[in-house]
Design a protein around this motif. Structure first.
Motif, PDB file in Angstrom:
ATOM      1  N   HIS A 258      -2.102  -1.455  10.996  1.00  0.00           N
ATOM      2  CA  HIS A 258      -3.531  -2.354  11.410  1.00  0.00           C
ATOM      3  C   HIS A 258      -4.903  -1.508  11.683  1.00  0.00           C
ATOM      4  O   HIS A 258      -5.444  -1.928  11.735  1.00  0.00           O
ATOM      5  N   LYS A 259      -4.614  -0.628  12.314  1.00  0.00           N
ATOM      6  CA  LYS A 259      -5.677   0.933  11.919  1.00  0.00           C
ATOM      7  C   LYS A 259      -6.137   0.620  11.110  1.00  0.00           C
ATOM      8  O   LYS A 259      -7.782   0.333  11.332  1.00  0.00           O
ATOM      9  N   VAL A 260      -6.015   0.685   9.390  1.00  0.00           N
ATOM     10  CA  VAL A 260      -6.465   0.665   8.750  1.00  0.00           C
ATOM     11  C   VAL A 260      -7.354  -0.957   8.789  1.00  0.00           C
ATOM     12  O   VAL A 260      -8.899  -1.247   8.114  1.00  0.00           O
ATOM     13  N   HIS A 261      -6.969  -2.256   9.110  1.00  0.00           N
ATOM     14  CA  HIS A 261      -7.640  -3.591   9.197  1.00  0.00           C
ATOM     15  C   HIS A 261      -9.327  -3.444  10.165  1.00  0.00           C
ATOM     16  O   HIS A 261      -9.997  -4.354  10.220  1.00  0.00           O
ATOM     17  N   HIS A 262      -9.085  -2.204  11.420  1.00  0.00           N
ATOM     18  CA  HIS A 262      -9.986  -2.381  11.494  1.00  0.00           C
ATOM     19  C   HIS A 262     -11.211  -1.594  11.175  1.00  0.00           C
ATOM     20  O   HIS A 262     -11.850  -0.882  12.080  1.00  0.00           O
ATOM     21  N   HIS A 263     -11.127  -0.212  10.202  1.00  0.00           N
ATOM     22  CA  HIS A 263     -12.044   0.385   9.369  1.00  0.00           C
ATOM     23  C   HIS A 263     -13.416  -0.162   8.903  1.00  0.00           C
ATOM     24  O   HIS A 263     -12.943  -1.706   9.148  1.00  0.00           O
ATOM     25  N   TYR A 264     -14.756   0.019   9.134  1.00  0.00           N
ATOM     26  CA  TYR A 264     -15.932  -0.836   9.235  1.00  0.00           C
ATOM     27  C   TYR A 264     -15.602  -1.510   8.109  1.00  0.00           C
ATOM     28  O   TYR A 264     -16.670  -2.838   7.627  1.00  0.00           O
ATOM     29  N   VAL A 265     -15.422  -1.075   7.175  1.00  0.00           N
ATOM     30  CA  VAL A 265     -16.124  -1.409   6.091  1.00  0.00           C
ATOM     31  C   VAL A 265     -15.058  -2.149   4.627  1.00  0.00           C
ATOM     32  O   VAL A 265     -14.166  -2.092   4.980  1.00  0.00           O
ATOM     33  N   LEU A 266     -15.573  -3.227   3.969  1.00  0.00           N
ATOM     34  CA  LEU A 266     -14.642  -3.580   3.099  1.00  0.00           C
ATOM     35  C   LEU A 266     -14.197  -2.312   1.632  1.00  0.00           C
ATOM     36  O   LEU A 266     -14.990  -1.930   1.735  1.00  0.00           O
ATOM     37  N   PRO A 267     -13.090  -2.501   1.396  1.00  0.00           N
ATOM     38  CA  PRO A 267     -12.251  -3.730   1.093  1.00  0.00           C
ATOM     39  C   PRO A 267     -10.986  -3.161   2.322  1.00  0.00           C
ATOM     40  O   PRO A 267      -9.990  -4.415   2.893  1.00  0.00           O
ATOM     41  N   TYR A 268     -11.098  -2.392   3.255  1.00  0.00           N
ATOM     42  CA  TYR A 268     -10.637  -2.390   4.374  1.00  0.00           C
ATOM     43  C   TYR A 268     -10.280  -3.572   5.209  1.00  0.00           C
ATOM     44  O   TYR A 268      -8.960  -4.186   5.948  1.00  0.00           O
ATOM     45  N   THR A 269     -11.030  -4.175   5.600  1.00  0.00           N
ATOM     46  CA  THR A 269     -11.418  -4.839   6.692  1.00  0.00           C
ATOM     47  C   THR A 269     -10.570  -6.723   6.483  1.00  0.00           C
ATOM     48  O   THR A 269     -10.031  -6.644   7.401  1.00  0.00           O
ATOM     49  N   ASP A 270     -10.624  -6.718   4.778  1.00  0.00           N
ATOM     50  CA  ASP A 270      -9.570  -7.974   4.652  1.00  0.00           C
ATOM     51  C   ASP A 270      -8.348  -7.143   3.622  1.00  0.00           C
ATOM     52  O   ASP A 270      -8.310  -7.670   2.288  1.00  0.00           O
ATOM     53  N   SER A 271      -7.707  -6.332   4.769  1.00  0.00           N
ATOM     54  CA  SER A 271      -6.676  -5.894   4.342  1.00  0.00           C
ATOM     55  C   SER A 271      -5.502  -6.312   5.874  1.00  0.00           C
ATOM     56  O   SER A 271      -6.292  -5.599   6.751  1.00  0.00           O
ATOM     57  N   ASN A 272      -4.323  -6.015   5.079  1.00  0.00           N
ATOM     58  CA  ASN A 272      -3.701  -5.562   6.633  1.00  0.00           C
ATOM     59  C   ASN A 272      -3.339  -6.433   7.838  1.00  0.00           C
ATOM     60  O   ASN A 272      -3.254  -6.603   9.140  1.00  0.00           O
ATOM     61  N   TYR A 273      -3.181  -7.864   7.552  1.00  0.00           N
ATOM     62  CA  TYR A 273      -3.438  -9.189   8.528  1.00  0.00           C
ATOM     63  C   TYR A 273      -2.516  -9.425   9.501  1.00  0.00           C
ATOM     64  O   TYR A 273      -2.317 -10.410   9.963  1.00  0.00           O
ATOM     65  N   GLY A 274      -1.365  -9.044   9.376  1.00  0.00           N
ATOM     66  CA  GLY A 274      -0.308  -9.174   9.667  1.00  0.00           C
ATOM     67  C   GLY A 274       0.194  -8.697  11.043  1.00  0.00           C
ATOM     68  O   GLY A 274      -1.180  -8.438  11.045  1.00  0.00           O
ATOM     69  N   ASN A 275       0.718  -9.660  11.983  1.00  0.00           N
ATOM     70  CA  ASN A 275       1.245  -8.804  13.253  1.00  0.00           C
ATOM     71  C   ASN A 275       2.028  -8.814  13.638  1.00  0.00           C
ATOM     72  O   ASN A 275       2.605  -7.263  14.158  1.00  0.00           O
ATOM     73  N   ILE A 276       3.513  -9.774  13.501  1.00  0.00           N
ATOM     74  CA  ILE A 276       4.822  -9.310  13.125  1.00  0.00           C
ATOM     75  C   ILE A 276       5.232  -8.475  12.513  1.00  0.00           C
ATOM     76  O   ILE A 276       5.870  -6.988  12.360  1.00  0.00           O
ATOM     77  N   PHE A 277       5.440  -9.169  11.645  1.00  0.00           N
ATOM     78  CA  PHE A 277       6.082  -8.559  10.343  1.00  0.00           C
ATOM     79  C   PHE A 277       4.814  -8.078   9.095  1.00  0.00           C
ATOM     80  O   PHE A 277       4.248  -8.720   9.065  1.00  0.00           O
ATOM     81  N   SER A 278       5.441  -7.026   8.601  1.00  0.00           N
ATOM     82  CA  SER A 278       4.895  -6.608   7.041  1.00  0.00           C
ATOM     83  C   SER A 278       5.014  -7.260   5.961  1.00  0.00           C
ATOM     84  O   SER A 278       4.143  -7.642   5.106  1.00  0.00           O
ATOM     85  N   ILE A 279       6.162  -8.166   6.315  1.00  0.00           N
ATOM     86  CA  ILE A 279       6.447  -8.892   4.533  1.00  0.00           C
ATOM     87  C   ILE A 279       4.954  -9.378   3.871  1.00  0.00           C
ATOM     88  O   ILE A 279       5.085  -9.522   2.783  1.00  0.00           O
ATOM     89  N   TRP A 280       4.603 -10.205   4.835  1.00  0.00           N
ATOM     90  CA  TRP A 280       3.026 -10.760   3.821  1.00  0.00           C
ATOM     91  C   TRP A 280       2.507 -10.176   3.733  1.00  0.00           C
ATOM     92  O   TRP A 280       1.847 -10.328   2.669  1.00  0.00           O
TER      93      TRP A 280
END
Length: 275
Positions: free
Chosen positions: A205-227
């Motif tokens: 999830h920390k990757v999702h909080h990286h300050y620039v694209l494309p990382y900001t638009d990744s790893n949207y899940g909360n409980i399960f990583s399958i999605w």
């Protein structure tokens, strides 16, 4: 499993509050003892902003809770929804399928839509402006976003045909999961990688909080990583390369002042540069 169903069918509000506060306290102590990053910031000022938004999230969900109850009761009474149409299965499997689907619509899908829709991004942006991700960031949501997320959860309950005990179980696990993956903690790399095949781990999830694209638009899940893995939105980035925040709002006056944070969704500058 019957005991779990019974408990979450009548879980008192005090117990739900205790889980929220207990989780914050538990991870707060751990991240202070074993932090991933040694932040130099006014911790209580930062926490005050995020805890205020946590309370607004609680207030929104409390005021609108009757909608979830009505939706869940209606689906059961009218035999409506995916869970009602599936073949008979064990209660454990029923719960797992329900949790996966609720996580898909109530967490992954709404998160994806918020990133891809200009108007919704204006509200979700506040969560990404935080440059010091810790346990208090977990519920750093603008009140407007809390309403948006609630709406998706309610729609999910109708589509899935979820009984209320399963909704309460999902919400409880969701709170714990978001606290876990936002906490300023570091697990051994192999442990984190292993967990990321099943649930959203802290590094993931920390990757999702990286300050620039494309990382900001990744790893949207909360409980399960399958999605994220299934829909191709899973990404990795070394912890040492992660910079928190969002490139459009790096000024401390923008991301560390409550009054301004509440106003951001109504400013044109809230739009993402790539949209």
């Amino acid at each position: 499993m019957d005991a779990i169903v019974t408990y979450f069918s009548t879980i008192p509000s005090s117990h739900r509050s205790l889980i929220l506060v207990g989780g914050i306290t538990f991870f707060w102590l751990i991240e202070n003892a074993f932090p991933l990053f040694n932040f130099t910031y006014k911790k209580w000022h930062h926490a005050g902003i995020n805890i205020f938004m946590t309370f607004t999230t609680i207030l929104v969900n409390f005021c609108l809770a009757f909608i979830l109850l009505k939706a869940a009761d209606w689906t059961i009474a009218n035999n409506f929804g995916i869970l009602q149409w599936l073949p008979e299965m064990s209660l454990w499997l029923y719960a797992l399928v329900g949790l996966l689907l609720l996580d898909l619509i109530g967490a992954y899908l709404v998160h994806l839509v918020e990133h891809k829709t200009k108007f919704l991004w204006r509200f979700h942006l506040i969560h990404h402006t935080d440059t010091w991700i810790d346990i208090t960031t977990a519920n750093r949501h603008h009140p407007g976003e809390s309403v948006i997320r609630f709406a998706f959860t309610a729609i999910g309950v109708l589509i899935i045909g979820s009984p209320m005990w399963l909704v309460f179980l999902y919400q409880t696990l969701s709170v714990v999961a978001t606290q876990f993956n936002h906490a300023n903690i570091s697990l051994p790399k192999k442990v984190d990688t292993f967990l990321s095949y099943f649930i959203v781990s802290p590094d993931m999830h920390k990757v999702h909080h990286h300050y620039v694209l494309p990382y900001t638009d990744s790893n949207y899940g909360n409980i399960f990583s399958i999605w994220d893995r299934l829909f191709g939105t899973f990404m990795t980035l070394p912890k040492s390369d992660i910079i928190y925040g969002i490139d459009t709002h790096l000024n401390p006056e923008e991301h560390n002042e409550l009054k301004n944070l509440l106003k951001i969704p109504f400013k044109k500058a809230a739009l993402k540069e790539n949209q």
